[in-house]
Design a protein around this motif. Structure first.
Motif, mmCIF file in Angstrom:
data_model
loop_
_atom_site.group_PDB
_atom_site.id
_atom_site.type_symbol
_atom_site.label_atom_id
_atom_site.label_comp_id
_atom_site.label_asym_id
_atom_site.label_seq_id
_atom_site.Cartn_x
_atom_site.Cartn_y
_atom_site.Cartn_z
ATOM 1 N N SER A 2 0.874 -1.252 0.052
ATOM 2 C CA SER A 2 -0.107 0.110 -0.047
ATOM 3 C C SER A 2 0.962 1.295 0.072
ATOM 4 O O SER A 2 1.975 1.106 0.442
ATOM 5 N N THR A 5 1.190 6.694 3.911
ATOM 6 C CA THR A 5 0.261 7.685 4.297
ATOM 7 C C THR A 5 0.690 8.729 5.310
ATOM 8 O O THR A 5 1.484 8.228 6.271
ATOM 9 N N ALA A 6 0.286 9.715 5.617
ATOM 10 C CA ALA A 6 0.845 10.770 6.582
ATOM 11 C C ALA A 6 0.334 9.909 7.731
ATOM 12 O O ALA A 6 -0.408 9.137 8.181
ATOM 13 N N PRO A 8 -0.970 8.768 11.200
ATOM 14 C CA PRO A 8 -2.106 8.575 11.480
ATOM 15 C C PRO A 8 -2.903 9.532 12.799
ATOM 16 O O PRO A 8 -1.869 9.932 13.422
ATOM 17 N N ASP A 227 8.989 9.465 4.874
ATOM 18 C CA ASP A 227 8.454 8.067 5.050
ATOM 19 C C ASP A 227 9.528 7.288 4.753
ATOM 20 O O ASP A 227 10.031 7.160 3.504
ATOM 21 N N LEU A 234 5.877 13.263 3.021
ATOM 22 C CA LEU A 234 4.506 13.070 3.167
ATOM 23 C C LEU A 234 3.939 14.494 3.885
ATOM 24 O O LEU A 234 4.468 14.814 5.095
#
Length: 347
Positions: A2, A5-6, A8, A227, A234
């Motif tokens: 995947s 993503t920033a 959470p 990341d 990100l």
């Protein structure tokens, strides 16, 4: 795999509640973040939104002052890192320009007869308060009310991180008892969108020095987190009321590099002023930082020798500010070197 993503957004209210499953999920989510990037955001904490808004207005009022009034409390006038920091004073990323930010450094009120001041402990002394800011009494009261509220939240965050290591939530009490922390009001001036970002970064790519940082952002974005597994930057979008939480180098050292102190930066390309209030929690200056429980396999050696909070953080400060001064001197030397050649052409 995947896409990254920033960091959470986690509901920290579970730490204070009675729902065992929710608390276990929070601890596991924090553990995963610490292992990957060392960054996460939290809502559901105990710092009131009204206080956050009031303290952000305090920051804006200070930076609206004329430069000569801010310089009356220049932090270079003392040796304990309290007061105003001029634009381009720090340089955290080699190969960039000194950073396009100005700040006001604040900590616990340490009188000059306090042992920390007498012994020249880390960032310990009386605050340097602006004398010309509007409603000066409210400015100081709100600032310190906020400082103490986030200090307590930082202790709670360390309580959750202790649980991720399989130890009791009060494990870090010797570190947090008598701890030193520094809060900064930060202002990033608006930058033209065609500026060279390497020379005009709000903050260059860096890791934080201490144990844990809690950052309050205004509505203007600009914070980016690397990341590490993917190498992508990100964006960390501001969320009202939330804190961006990240581990610092000192904690990663204690965790034997198992938990991450991750690289981040600020590039203010919004065309607007940006304000943020980071809270850097270092710890008790005399606390001896050693490898934490469950951070190495049986028989595996610790990667680092013990070091005090004082020695670790002081060394990092000297490096980043020294880098900025060296850069400025090099630029000045180049300017002076050009003068004789120009004069010769004119002759």
């Amino acid at each position: 795999m995947s896409a990254p993503t920033a960091p959470p957004i986690l509901d920290f209210a579970a730490f204070y509640g009675s729902d065992v499953d929710a608390k276990e999920k929070l601890v596991e989510d924090v553990r995963k973040c610490c292992l990957r990037n060392g960054f996460f955001q939290i809502t559901g904490h105990r710092v009131k939104l009204d206080l956050q808004k009031r303290v952000m207005k305090c920051s804006q009022r200070f930076f609206d002052l004329p430069l000569d009034e801010k310089l009356q409390i220049d932090k270079n006038l003392n040796s304990f890192n309290r007061g105003y920091e001029l634009l381009r004073s720090q340089m955290l990323e080699a190969g960039t320009g000194p950073e396009l930010k100005e700040g006001l450094y604040i900590g616990e009120e340490i009188p000059e007869d306090h042992p920390y001041f007498v012994q020249k402990k880390l960032n310990s002394g009386p605050n340097q308060w602006p004398q010309t800011v509007s409603d000066r009494e409210e400015f100081q009261k709100t600032t310190m009310e906020y400082y103490h509220a986030v200090f307590e939240l930082a202790k709670d965050v360390l309580g959750v991180i202790a649980l991720t290591l399989g130890v009791d939530s009060n494990f870090f009490h010797p570190l947090t008892d008598g701890a030193v922390a520094t809060m900064r009001y930060l202002h990033y001036p608006a930058q033209p969108k065609d500026e060279d970002e390497r020379l005009n970064r709000g903050i260059g790519a860096h890791t934080d020095f201490g144990c844990v940082t809690l950052l309050l952002q205004d509505e203007v974005d600009g914070l980016q987190v690397l990341d590490a597994p993917s190498g992508q930057w990100l964006d960390v979008k501001p969320v009202e009321g939330a804190y961006v939480v990240n581990l610092g180098d000192l904690f990663m050292r204690m965790a034997n590099d198992k938990y991450k102190s991750n690289i981040h930066r600020v590039i203010n390309k919004s065309g607007q002023k940006r304000y943020s209030i980071p809270f850097f929690f270092s710890g008790n200056p005399d606390y001896l930082c050693e490898c934490l429980p469950n951070c190495r396999a049986p028989g595996e050696p610790a990667k680092y020798p013990p070091i005090t909070v004082q020695d670790m953080v002081t060394g990092a400060y000297k490096e980043s500010y020294g880098r900025a001064e060296k850069y400025k001197k090099e630029i000045e030397s180049k300017k002076l070197a050009v003068v004789p050649s120009v004069a010769a052409v004119g002759a």
